[in-house]
Each structure stands twice: as C-alpha cells, then as structure tokens.
Enzyme design. Structure first.
Site, PDB file in Angstrom:
ATOM      1  CB  ILE A  56      -0.794   0.082   1.389  1.00  9.74           C
ATOM      2  CG1 ILE A  56      -0.234   0.136   2.524  1.00  9.74           C
ATOM      3  CG2 ILE A  56      -1.784  -1.203   1.247  1.00  9.74           C
ATOM      4  CD1 ILE A  56      -0.955   0.695   3.798  1.00  9.74           C
ATOM      5  CG  HIS A 154       3.588   3.781 -10.856  1.00  9.61           C
ATOM      6  ND1 HIS A 154       4.266   3.539  -9.664  1.00  9.61           N
ATOM      7  CD2 HIS A 154       2.342   3.632 -10.655  1.00  9.61           C
ATOM      8  CE1 HIS A 154       3.184   3.179  -8.864  1.00  9.61           C
ATOM      9  NE2 HIS A 154       2.002   2.849  -9.613  1.00  9.61           N
TER      10      HIS A 154
END
Length: 279
Positions: A56, A154
């Site tokens: 998470i 990302h």
C-alpha cells in the site's frame, strides 16, 4: 498465504521468487494484482482477513496500523524517484496552479500527500478542483486539456515527454531538499496475527534472489508490465528497488515518520495510530 501487490515491475521483480516457490520454507502464495489505489482501499475498508500481506502507499498507513504491521522490507523508498506535476504548457511557477483543475491518481497516496504539502508551502491561494483518475489516464487528460495539470507516478517519469508535457515540479526533489530524507512511497504490511520475523526473512530472501538472478523474473515482469517497454521496465526496477527495499533501517523509518507526522500536522492523515509504526 494471500498477498496483494501491484503489477508494476518493481513489485513483480521483488516478489517473483517468493510467489513462485523459490524460497525454501516459505508457504505458497495466492497473488492479487492491483494498483496501489485499489490496495489502499482494500486495506482500509475491507475485512483484514481478506489479505495477509499487502503493498500500500505509506500515506494510507495511519488508517490501517491497528490491524496491520509495517514490515521492514519489500517496500519502496528512494531518492530521485518522486512524483511529478505536469502541464501541457511550459510553466515553471507554482502560482500557475491557483484555481486550476489537477488530476491525481488517488487522494490517499504518497504522491497526493506530497503534492498537498508542497502546495501549502509554495502555492499562494487555493488550487481549484482535484480530479481523481487512474494514473494511466492522467497524461492524456493533461495533453487534451481536460485538466490543467496532472500528478503522475511510476513510469510516467520516463515517458511524459512522449505526450509533449512539461514538468512543473519534481515533488521528490522538493521533499529531499526540504527535509533531507528519502521519499516514502510504497509500504509492505502484514496482518498483526502473522508471525512477522519469518515473513520478513522470506521477503528478504526473495529480494536477494532477484538481485542475484536478474534474468529469472524477466518473463514474469514483462507479463504484468502492461505493454511497458523492456528498457522502461528495467529503469523502473533500478529506481525503486534499492537498499531500503531490503531493509528500511533507521534512515527509512525517520523518513516515514517525518512524512506522516507532517501530513498529520496539516490535517491530511489521522495521527491516531502513528505510535504503532515501529511495533
């Protein structure tokens, strides 16, 4: 054992050996692949017995520390790997964001918390509307003008120029200069009823296996990399899998605590369970 992590190259690289029966003594694993915004909500809102181990965002930790423990390995902290705020025009002043529509991948992510901390310090006046959308939709939305700016994470660090977009701020760079700490991105948590010493040992062995046998996970990484170019996937692994992945250490814990206590001070996360960070 049930585990949930993202299909991103850093996670599949780290957990390949563990989930493919390559670590002696480790149990078999039932894997759920989900983007971190999904696992954040699973950890916060679902039955804690649904998953034993999860990846998470560190930003979601304050909501789950009663049921889950933060593991000292397997996660993502680092330098030079922070989220970016992008615009279609070549803007370089934070004031541009006043009253603007900004797309974000989640409101319970490290990226979003860093954005709010930065904006409170750097943007005079209020940002306009926050629009939550899947992270892969953000750059096209900025490109088309559906939103004025986008917060990306990302592999977007390596590909945003392909959309003709411009970097307004590197939030990781700002965070590192402002605090001196690494950026806390993704945490590995486990149900508190699980024997954590053994689990931590298996994950560390999986990391060592990945580093010692980098080709072994290549097909697995490619299978889940969502058509990502192999070079981009490798850059992703190089950036997010580092010494903090093997062991948070004192430096890692201090970075996490600084991040979460700052966020709590600004009312962005609750401080109810933060005393359990090192439990």
């Amino acid at each position: 054992m049930k585990i949930a992590y993202s299909p991103c190259p850093n996670d599949t690289f780290v957990f390949h050996a563990l989930t493919h029966g390559l670590i002696e003594g480790a149990p078999s694993f039932d894997v759920t692949y989900a983007d971190i915004d999904v696992t954040n909500h699973l950890a916060i809102e679902s039955d804690p017995n649904q998953h034993d181990v999860m990846k998470i965002s560190f930003a979601a930790l304050p909501w789950v520390l009663n049921d889950y423990a933060l593991l000292s390995c397997g996660g993502a902290l680092g330098r030079g790997c922070g989220p970016l705020v992008l615009t279609a025009d070549e803007e370089h002043h934070p004031a541009y964001l006043r009253g603007k529509r900004v797309a974000v991948p989640s409101e319970r992510s490290t990226a979003y918390i860093l954005f709010r901390l930065w904006a409170a310090q750097q943007v005079e006046g209020d940002i306009g509307e926050i629009v939550v959308m899947p992270f892969h939709d953000i750059m096209p939305a900025v490109q088309k003008g559906d939103v004025d700016a986008g917060l990306v994470i990302h592999e977007a660090r390596f590909t945003y120029q392909n959309y003709g977009l411009h970097k307004l701020v590197d939030l990781g760079d700002w965070w590192e200069k402002d605090t001196g700490h690494a950026i806390p991105l993704g945490a590995i948590i486990a149900r508190r009823s699980i024997e954590q010493e053994a689990l931590t040992g298996w994950i560390k062995q999986s990391i060592d296996y990945a580093w010692e046998n980098p080709q072994a996970s290549k097909d697995y990484v490619r299978e889940h990399a969502q058509e990502m170019d192999d070079d981009v996937a490798q850059s992703h692994i190089n950036l997010y899998v580092n010494e903090f992945t093997k062991e948070l250490g004192e430096e890692g814990y201090e970075a996490i605590e600084t991040f979460l206590y700052r966020a709590a001070n600004d009312g962005l996360v609750p401080d109810t369970h933060l005393h359990k960070l090192r439990d």
